[in-house]
Design an enzyme around this catalytic site. Structure first.
Site, mmCIF file in Angstrom:
data_model
loop_
_atom_site.group_PDB
_atom_site.id
_atom_site.type_symbol
_atom_site.label_atom_id
_atom_site.label_comp_id
_atom_site.label_asym_id
_atom_site.label_seq_id
_atom_site.Cartn_x
_atom_site.Cartn_y
_atom_site.Cartn_z
ATOM 1 N N THR A 117 -23.364 -4.428 -10.685
ATOM 2 C CA THR A 117 -22.396 -4.279 -11.777
ATOM 3 C C THR A 117 -22.258 -2.829 -12.213
ATOM 4 O O THR A 117 -23.218 -2.050 -12.136
ATOM 5 C CB THR A 117 -22.861 -5.116 -12.992
ATOM 6 O OG1 THR A 117 -22.034 -4.800 -14.114
ATOM 7 C CG2 THR A 117 -24.293 -4.824 -13.378
ATOM 8 N N TYR A 141 -28.689 -6.916 -19.406
ATOM 9 C CA TYR A 141 -27.927 -7.378 -18.238
ATOM 10 C C TYR A 141 -27.880 -6.267 -17.174
ATOM 11 O O TYR A 141 -28.225 -6.491 -16.010
ATOM 12 C CB TYR A 141 -26.508 -7.776 -18.667
ATOM 13 C CG TYR A 141 -25.587 -7.993 -17.498
ATOM 14 C CD1 TYR A 141 -25.755 -9.080 -16.648
ATOM 15 C CD2 TYR A 141 -24.557 -7.092 -17.214
ATOM 16 C CE1 TYR A 141 -24.927 -9.272 -15.557
ATOM 17 C CE2 TYR A 141 -23.724 -7.276 -16.133
ATOM 18 C CZ TYR A 141 -23.914 -8.363 -15.296
ATOM 19 O OH TYR A 141 -23.098 -8.539 -14.213
#
Ligand code: UFG
Length: 331
Positions: A117, A141
């Site tokens: 990501t 995250y």
């Protein structure tokens, strides 16, 4: 020989399964259905409901189906949720991926495509961010995915794992033929929320923050069509099968749009001027994040075909309308 797609019942994973089946591949999906949907899995793929950390199950899938490569989507991905429950994110995204890798390597499965990501970069500016930029995630995250990138890097050096880690920017849209799309409940993603507002599933929406140091004061992101994203995964698989080297690549177009530009596009494409309220900033949002997009084209020969915001929105809207029609028929 088959490809194992973890998380293949989810939004991006289900599009990957479509692309693999369209390419004539044999596909096994491993998904625990915590956020995915059985109905999203292509009928030609074999769905196995289970956990990626279940070594006995993964061993069985490898030997029964001749798994030769793994595309690993199964993960948790809501940034604010990772802030309130970080250990859950480290378990789902890091610890379980470690278990999966260990099982794969023990069975000599060495081709691995990983969903990373843009959140690994943390706070960046308006300038496109290259893969060489510092990785300073600002959410658990992002950290959970970066830790997995490190495990991959070290496993490549120690055990000969061959991988491509793709750092996704903002994924949106739906299959152009309407076969799959985003079904996420209580979605928080901008294009999904705006499309839900356009079809009347929500009364309207909010813009989170209008005082950012960006041209119109709202956050800027690089939105990539989910179908182009999965085509990058196909390119990555081809690359690994041809004996290509391990790579970590940004997956975005290199063009940024502000929140207001996105909302304006959704209103124009849908023809619906749904209510939009200006609200305070949402915690944890970096002002701007745009991909340096040259390397993936050079290294994988990736050629996006749907890199136009109104097209992304058109496909997302088509999906949303189809579901709005289905729900009202069921009511
Ligand atoms: N936004 C609104 N209103 C909404 C929803 C979103 O103004 O109703 C704004 C957000 O505040 C943000 C922008 O729209 O400024 C984009 O937000 P998204 O929630 O669509 O996406 P994020 O950029 O927060 O997150 C996405 C992925 C993450 C990934 C990250 C990397 O969902 O998995 O990009 O930048 F980590």
């Amino acid at each position: 020989m088959a490809v194992l797609v973890t998380g293949g019942a989810g939004y991006i994973g289900s599009h990957m399964v479509l692309a693999l089946i369209d390419a004539g591949e044999d596909v096994v999906v491993l998904d625990n259905l915590s956020t995915g949907f059985r109905a999203c899995v292509h009928p030609q793929a074999r769905l196995v409901v289970g956990d990626v950390a279940d070594a006995a199950l993964v061993e069985r899938l490898i030997s029964e189906h001749g798994i030769e490569a793994v595309v690993h989507f199964a993960a948790k991905l809501i940034v604010p949720e990772s802030v309130t429950d970080p250990l859950d994110y480290y378990l789902a995204n890091t610890v379980k991926t470690r278990a999966l890798l260990s099982t794969l390597l023990a069975a000599n499965v060495k081709r691995f495509v990983f969903s990373s990501t843009a959140a690994v970069y943390g706070t960046t500016g308006m300038e496109p961010v290259s893969e060489d930029a510092a990785t300073l995630p600002i959410s658990p995250y992002g950290s959970s995915k970066l830790m997995t990138e490190w495990m991959l890097r070290d496993s490549a050096a120690a055990y000969g794992l061959n991988y491509v880690a793709l750092r996704y920017f903002n994924v949106a849209g739906a299959d152009p033929l309407g076969r799959s799309g985003q079904l996420t409940q209580n979605a928080t993603h901008l294009i999904k929320v705006a499309c839900e507002s356009a079809v009347g599933k929500r009364p309207g929406m909010e813009v989170f923050g209008t005082d950012y140091p960006t041209p119109d004061g709202t956050c800027v992101r690089d939105y990539i069509h989910v179908t182009d994203l999965v085509s990058a995964h196909l390119d990555a698989l081809r690359h690994l099968r041809a004996g290509g080297e391990t790579l970590t690549l940004n997956c975005g177009y290199g063009t940024g749009y502000s929140v207001l530009e996105v909302i304006d596009t959704v209103q124009r494409v849908s023809g619906v001027n749904f209510p939009v309220k200006m609200s305070p900033r949402r915690a944890g949002d970096p002002p701007a994040i745009v991909a340096g997009a040259a390397r993936i084209r050079a290294n994988l020969g990736w050629k996006p075909a749907l890199d136009y915001l109104p097209t992304i929105v058109e496909h997302a809207l088509k999906w949303e309308r189809k579901h709005a029609a289905k729900s009202s028929a069921a009511a």
